[in-house]
Scaffold this motif. Structure first.
Motif, PDB file in Angstrom:
ATOM      1  N   ASP A   1       0.811  -1.208   0.000  1.00 62.70           N
ATOM      2  CA  ASP A   1       0.000   0.000   0.000  1.00 62.70           C
ATOM      3  C   ASP A   1       0.850   1.266   0.000  1.00 62.70           C
ATOM      4  O   ASP A   1       0.658   2.161  -0.834  1.00 62.70           O
ATOM      5  N   LEU A   2       1.791   1.358   0.921  1.00 62.48           N
ATOM      6  CA  LEU A   2       2.599   2.573   1.037  1.00 62.48           C
ATOM      7  C   LEU A   2       3.454   2.788  -0.210  1.00 62.48           C
ATOM      8  O   LEU A   2       3.652   3.925  -0.654  1.00 62.48           O
ATOM      9  N   ALA A   3       3.964   1.699  -0.782  1.00 62.97           N
ATOM     10  CA  ALA A   3       4.811   1.819  -1.969  1.00 62.97           C
ATOM     11  C   ALA A   3       4.019   2.343  -3.172  1.00 62.97           C
ATOM     12  O   ALA A   3       4.482   3.240  -3.890  1.00 62.97           O
ATOM     13  N   TRP A   4       2.833   1.812  -3.394  1.00 64.32           N
ATOM     14  CA  TRP A   4       2.032   2.280  -4.522  1.00 64.32           C
ATOM     15  C   TRP A   4       1.562   3.721  -4.306  1.00 64.32           C
ATOM     16  O   TRP A   4       1.527   4.520  -5.250  1.00 64.32           O
ATOM     17  N   ALA A   5       1.212   4.048  -3.074  1.00 65.32           N
ATOM     18  CA  ALA A   5       0.824   5.433  -2.781  1.00 65.32           C
ATOM     19  C   ALA A   5       1.981   6.383  -3.062  1.00 65.32           C
ATOM     20  O   ALA A   5       1.792   7.469  -3.633  1.00 65.32           O
ATOM     21  N   THR A   6       3.189   5.970  -2.685  1.00 59.25           N
ATOM     22  CA  THR A   6       4.370   6.793  -2.905  1.00 59.25           C
ATOM     23  C   THR A   6       4.661   6.937  -4.394  1.00 59.25           C
ATOM     24  O   THR A   6       5.106   8.001  -4.860  1.00 59.25           O
ATOM     25  N   LYS A   7       4.377   5.901  -5.159  1.00 57.83           N
ATOM     26  CA  LYS A   7       4.583   5.983  -6.605  1.00 57.83           C
ATOM     27  C   LYS A   7       3.654   7.032  -7.217  1.00 57.83           C
ATOM     28  O   LYS A   7       4.071   7.833  -8.067  1.00 57.83           O
ATOM     29  N   ILE A   8       2.406   7.069  -6.769  1.00 61.94           N
ATOM     30  CA  ILE A   8       1.453   8.048  -7.298  1.00 61.94           C
ATOM     31  C   ILE A   8       1.864   9.463  -6.921  1.00 61.94           C
ATOM     32  O   ILE A   8       1.944  10.356  -7.773  1.00 61.94           O
ATOM     33  N   THR A   9       2.117   9.682  -5.639  1.00 61.77           N
ATOM     34  CA  THR A   9       2.471  11.042  -5.206  1.00 61.77           C
ATOM     35  C   THR A   9       3.836  11.461  -5.755  1.00 61.77           C
ATOM     36  O   THR A   9       4.066  12.641  -6.023  1.00 61.77           O
ATOM     37  N   GLY A  10       4.731  10.489  -5.936  1.00 66.11           N
ATOM     38  CA  GLY A  10       6.028  10.806  -6.538  1.00 66.11           C
ATOM     39  C   GLY A  10       5.887  11.246  -7.986  1.00 66.11           C
ATOM     40  O   GLY A  10       6.565  12.189  -8.427  1.00 66.11           O
ATOM     41  N   ARG A  11       5.010  10.575  -8.724  1.00 63.57           N
ATOM     42  CA  ARG A  11       4.751  10.982 -10.113  1.00 63.57           C
ATOM     43  C   ARG A  11       4.130  12.381 -10.151  1.00 63.57           C
ATOM     44  O   ARG A  11       4.472  13.197 -11.016  1.00 63.57           O
ATOM     45  N   LEU A  12       3.216  12.663  -9.235  1.00 65.71           N
ATOM     46  CA  LEU A  12       2.627  13.998  -9.164  1.00 65.71           C
ATOM     47  C   LEU A  12       3.696  15.055  -8.889  1.00 65.71           C
ATOM     48  O   LEU A  12       3.694  16.137  -9.497  1.00 65.71           O
ATOM     49  N   ALA A  13       4.614  14.730  -7.974  1.00 64.03           N
ATOM     50  CA  ALA A  13       5.692  15.677  -7.649  1.00 64.03           C
ATOM     51  C   ALA A  13       6.594  15.914  -8.853  1.00 64.03           C
ATOM     52  O   ALA A  13       7.012  17.052  -9.129  1.00 64.03           O
ATOM     53  N   LEU A  14       6.899  14.856  -9.587  1.00 62.91           N
ATOM     54  CA  LEU A  14       7.769  14.989 -10.757  1.00 62.91           C
ATOM     55  C   LEU A  14       7.088  15.819 -11.849  1.00 62.91           C
ATOM     56  O   LEU A  14       7.740  16.662 -12.490  1.00 62.91           O
ATOM     57  N   ILE A  15       5.809  15.614 -12.054  1.00 64.05           N
ATOM     58  CA  ILE A  15       5.078  16.412 -13.042  1.00 64.05           C
ATOM     59  C   ILE A  15       5.088  17.886 -12.638  1.00 64.05           C
ATOM     60  O   ILE A  15       5.313  18.780 -13.465  1.00 64.05           O
ATOM     61  N   GLY A  16       4.861  18.133 -11.343  1.00 66.88           N
ATOM     62  CA  GLY A  16       4.902  19.515 -10.863  1.00 66.88           C
ATOM     63  C   GLY A  16       6.260  20.151 -11.086  1.00 66.88           C
ATOM     64  O   GLY A  16       6.361  21.322 -11.489  1.00 66.88           O
ATOM     65  N   LYS A  17       7.323  19.378 -10.848  1.00 68.28           N
ATOM     66  CA  LYS A  17       8.670  19.894 -11.058  1.00 68.28           C
ATOM     67  C   LYS A  17       8.927  20.149 -12.546  1.00 68.28           C
ATOM     68  O   LYS A  17       9.554  21.161 -12.923  1.00 68.28           O
ATOM     69  N   SER A  18       8.437  19.265 -13.390  1.00 70.07           N
ATOM     70  CA  SER A  18       8.616  19.429 -14.835  1.00 70.07           C
ATOM     71  C   SER A  18       7.937  20.706 -15.328  1.00 70.07           C
ATOM     72  O   SER A  18       8.448  21.394 -16.221  1.00 70.07           O
ATOM     73  N   GLU A  19       6.794  21.024 -14.736  1.00 74.81           N
ATOM     74  CA  GLU A  19       6.115  22.269 -15.092  1.00 74.81           C
ATOM     75  C   GLU A  19       6.946  23.480 -14.667  1.00 74.81           C
ATOM     76  O   GLU A  19       7.067  24.456 -15.411  1.00 74.81           O
TER      77      GLU A  19
END
Length: 296
Positions: free
Chosen positions: A112-130
């Protein structure tokens, strides 16, 4: 008896956990006890220093422990910490953290924690890319890929509250970009899932974060947040941090009698022994008194 003493006692507890790692550097269980405590503290305080401490402890475990499952768990905490410090980390560092997380998922599977971290990590990376000015085509491709990750996460961990919380964050961000009946429905469905999966006795940091996010749900967010906080406090009345959160929520909703009731209970609660909550209890009382001042 004082805030300083409470902090000193809690720091002694952390130091004991750190000494355990120092004297048993290859023991994964010793590392994990420290990581779990630092994670709980970072969730509660949400300061850059606390997340950095989690990152460093995870790096230490990754370097010293040979156990595959232990190293995988450390990678999850490491990626999580980096994702929480987006403003201080480069796009490359965020991407590397996600690459390491992929290795963790191979070892941990439906975690659970790993998949949640994958989602929020992808969101963080997209935000950084912007922020760094990546093209809209690149950003949209990343968002499309993230949607696939979300769907896979829901398949892998259908009953995971951490994953459900991450999905709700994703849906709320989607709604902020494109408000429509469809995005509103997606937000409500994600909120319903989180509320259904969040057990009354769930870890306080998870309840705190979930209530904070649920309050953002359009229409009935305040009631949703109050419901999960009430449920947690019914199961365990001594969770003073959640009680103060509920008092603040009631204040914002204009329910002053309930605000006073919960704030007074925080102030009048007996001092706890050595723990993370005991460390914060003096500050909780101070904030509850301030809230009562606003009511009056």
């Amino acid at each position: 008896n004082t805030a300083g003493e409470a902090r000193e006692l809690y720091m002694q507890r952390l130091n004991m956990l750190m000494h355990g790692v120092l004297h048993n550097p290859t023991n994964p269980e010793v590392h994990l006890r420290l990581l779990e405590e630092l994670h709980a503290s970072a969730r509660r305080g949400n300061t850059a220093n606390e997340w950095q401490m989690l990152i460093e402890a995870a790096e230490s475990m990754m370097q010293q422990v040979s156990d595959d499952a232990g190293r995988a768990r450390a990678r999850v905490y490491h990626a999580m910490g980096i994702g929480r410090l987006t403003s201080q980390r480069s796009e490359t560092e965020l991407a590397q953290g996600l690459d390491d997380l992929e290795l963790a998922l191979i070892a941990l599977g439906a975690d659970d924690l790993a998949w949640a971290t994958k989602i929020t990590g992808r969101l963080a990376l997209i935000g950084k890319s912007e922020v760094v000015g990546r093209s809209q085509t690149t950003i949209e491709a990343a968002r499309a890929d993230l949607e696939k990750v979300v769907n896979r996460a829901l398949e892998e961990v259908p009953n995971g509250p951490e994953t459900a919380k991450a999905v709700l964050i994703h849906r709320l961000q989607g709604r902020s970009r494109n408000r429509s009946d469809e995005t509103d429905a997606a937000v409500r469905a994600a909120a319903d899932r989180l509320m259904a999966l969040l057990a009354a006795g769930a870890e306080s940091g998870l309840v705190y974060e979930s209530a904070t996010i649920l309050e953002l749900v359009p229409g009935d967010g305040t009631q949703r947040a109050a419901t999960v906080l009430d449920r947690a406090l019914t199961a365990e009345p001594g969770r003073h941090d959640l009680r103060l959160q509920l008092a603040s929520l009631r204040f914002r909703a204009g329910d002053l009698p309930s605000t006073q009731e919960h704030a007074n209970r925080v102030i009048e609660a007996p001092q706890l022994s050595v723990s993370l909550l005991a460390h914060h209890q003096f500050d909780l009382r101070r904030r509850a008194a301030s809230l009562l001042g606003d009511v009056e």
